[in-house]
Design an enzyme around this catalytic site. Structure first.
Site, PDB file in Angstrom:
ATOM      1  N   CYS A   1       8.569 -24.656  22.410  1.00  0.00           N
ATOM      2  CA  CYS A   1       7.384 -24.998  21.626  1.00  0.00           C
ATOM      3  C   CYS A   1       6.353 -25.718  22.505  1.00  0.00           C
ATOM      4  O   CYS A   1       5.785 -25.114  23.404  1.00  0.00           O
ATOM      5  CB  CYS A   1       7.774 -25.820  20.399  1.00  0.00           C
ATOM      6  SG  CYS A   1       6.510 -25.818  19.096  1.00  0.00           S
TER       7      CYS A   1
ATOM      8  N   HIS B   1      12.441 -22.885  17.673  1.00  0.00           N
ATOM      9  CA  HIS B   1      13.375 -24.002  17.566  1.00  0.00           C
ATOM     10  C   HIS B   1      14.712 -23.495  17.039  1.00  0.00           C
ATOM     11  O   HIS B   1      14.777 -22.478  16.359  1.00  0.00           O
ATOM     12  CB  HIS B   1      12.837 -25.069  16.605  1.00  0.00           C
ATOM     13  CG  HIS B   1      11.608 -25.760  17.077  1.00  0.00           C
ATOM     14  ND1 HIS B   1      11.618 -26.710  18.066  1.00  0.00           N
ATOM     15  CD2 HIS B   1      10.311 -25.634  16.684  1.00  0.00           C
ATOM     16  CE1 HIS B   1      10.386 -27.156  18.264  1.00  0.00           C
ATOM     17  NE2 HIS B   1       9.577 -26.523  17.436  1.00  0.00           N
TER      18      HIS B   1
END
Length: 488
Positions: free
Chosen positions: A327, A426
């Site tokens: 991310c 994630h």
């Protein structure tokens, strides 16, 4: 409602355990946290964002996470401000004073969600935030007693004896509450006890006589319990015994690190020695460095450079190490991070670390979704699943190979020499096959598979087993107006 004398008193774990106990009794139960301040979040089935602790509590209930379980989420982006998320969607970044004025609006979201849960489930177990005795936050409170008073909710107060001063915490908290709030507390729970209960009993007797309220349970310290932390980084897993061939992984603790629960499967893996490296700490040699998510990418990128990570990474790669970005960490590995609208701070553009041929621009609309696909690493096409939470839109050079192929298309990138990789997903390591593939890529010749989701489920059951042994469950059922069969 479970409230705590301090942060990290054990509220989240107690709520999860109570939810599992009630589920075992056949009670339709749901968790609820009116307001949560955390950088660890989860994506619900409808594409909203809630605190990760509530997602674990939902699992304890046998439910999918829903935005009504945490209607107000605050994600700090500076020392004085946070992104405000209402019913799963970001509405604005607010300084503390402005959010205080906004609480009347936030309360409406809290009330609507609580009403919907009460209509749908036979029991709702509510988690407070911080401490109800924070005098400066009492005005317009929607997280603790302000909520409990409005909905007429009984309260259990939990304190952590391992911190010391447990009786002062309990009595002091009670003394700072109003008479109606004091009456609302129906009993105490003492958490993380270790030692001879006989030596504690005189204190319990004194506490009950002094306050007129019962101690509903003294819960033992559950060593080796690993449920996802709400926000603070728990380094206890670093104490687990590791194999001789353990892979060394470093994770910089960014000032605005987010979703560090990504690393829980690695921390629990017997062949991984994972070290969180904080500011001004030594950076030991490693096989793999993972740059984590961030709520303020450009600011944390500057911090990385100030802390010497840029030069460390170049030396690490020269000596054969690997680097992975997740991310915000993925964005940092690219050529530049542009924030023209000032989404995460002052508007501007920062040069990235230049280790991947990607460029990122932050947008007002946040991507929120659960997804699955395949990992394209080492020639493996292992299954992977997880969730995306990001404002950035990243352009990848046409010649770059993707790290993942997801239901929505390609995600991430791998460098030409296959030593650097990054993506937005994630939860990368929760799928056993994908975790094993990453460890092989990082240099572990024979990686063992661990089922992290099964470990988390076992952890919830362990908490529930403990509550059934050490907590007055009959008193809890009475507070919920449930009879012995669990009916209402």
């Amino acid at each position: 409602m479970v409230q705590g004398t301090t942060s990290d008193a054990g509220k989240s774990t107690l709520v999860a355990g109570l939810c599992r106990v009630l589920k075992r009794l056949g009670v339709e139960v749901a968790p609820f946290k009116p307001q949560n301040m955390a950088l660890n979040s989860a994506v619900t089935a409808e594409g909203g964002e809630i605190g990760r602790a509530q997602a674990v509590q939902a699992q304890a209930c046998g439910l999918s996470p829903h935005i009504d379980m945490n209607p107000v989420l605050l994600k700090p982006c500076s020392d004085t401000g946070a992104q405000v998320i209402i019913h799963g969607r970001a509405v604005d970044n607010m300084e503390a004073g402005r959010y205080h004025d906004y609480k009347a609006v936030a309360w409406q979201a809290v009330a609507e969600s609580h009403d919907r849960l009460r209509q749908r489930y036979r029991a709702v177990v509510v988690e407070g935030a911080g401490s109800p005795a924070e005098i400066n936050l009492r005005d317009r409170d929607i997280a603790n007693m302000g909520f409990a008073e409005r909905v007429d909710c009984p309260v259990i107060l939990i304190a952590d004896i391992d911190k010391g001063g447990v009786f002062a915490h309990l009595v002091g908290t009670l003394e700072l509450l109003s008479p109606t709030e004091q009456a609302r507390i129906k009993g105490f729970v003492i958490n993380r006890f270790r030692g001879d209960i006989g030596l504690l009993q005189p204190g319990i007797d004194w506490l009950e006589q002094r306050t007129g309220k019962p101690v509903l349970g003294v819960l033992p310290y559950l060593h080796g319990l690993h449920l996802e932390a709400e926000d603070a980084i728990d380094t206890a897993a670093g104490e687990l015994e590791k194999s001789d061939d353990a892979l060394n992984i470093l994770v910089p603790v960014l000032p605005h690190i987010s979703n560090h629960t990504d690393f829980d499967p690695l921390r629990l893996h017997p062949q991984v020695r994972l070290t969180f490296v904080g500011p001004d700490q030594e950076k030991p040699p490693a096989d793999l460095v993972i740059l984590p998510g961030s709520k303020a990418v450009r600011s944390d990128l500057a911090w990385l450079r100030e802390q010497g990570w840029a030069s460390y990474l170049m030396r690490h790669l020269r000596y054969g190490g690997r680097v992975l970005g997740i991310c915000g960490g993925y964005q940092m590995l690219g050529e530049q991070v542009d924030d023209p609208l000032g989404i995460e701070g002052p508007a501007g553009c920062s040069a990235g670390l230049g280790l991947l041929p990607v460029q990122t621009e932050l947008k007002a609309d946040k991507t929120l979704r659960n997804t699955r696909g395949r990992l394209m690493l080492n020639g493996d096409h292992e299954p992977v699943r997880g969730y995306e939470i990001h404002c950035g839109v990243t352009q990848v050079a046409a010649e770059a190979a993707p790290l993942l192929v997801l239901d929505q298309g390609a995600d991430g990138a791998i460098s030409d020499d296959e030593r650097v990789a990054g993506c937005y997903l994630h939860g990368l390591f929760e799928q056993p096959e994908a975790c094993e593939a990453f460890l092989r890529w990082a240099g572990l010749a024979r990686a063992r598979r661990i089922d992290y989701l099964a470990l988390r489920e076992a952890g919830i059951d362990r908490v529930a087993d403990t509550l059934e042994q050490y907590l007055d469950i009959a008193a809890v059922k009475s507070l919920l107006a449930l009879d012995q069969e669990g009916s209402r």
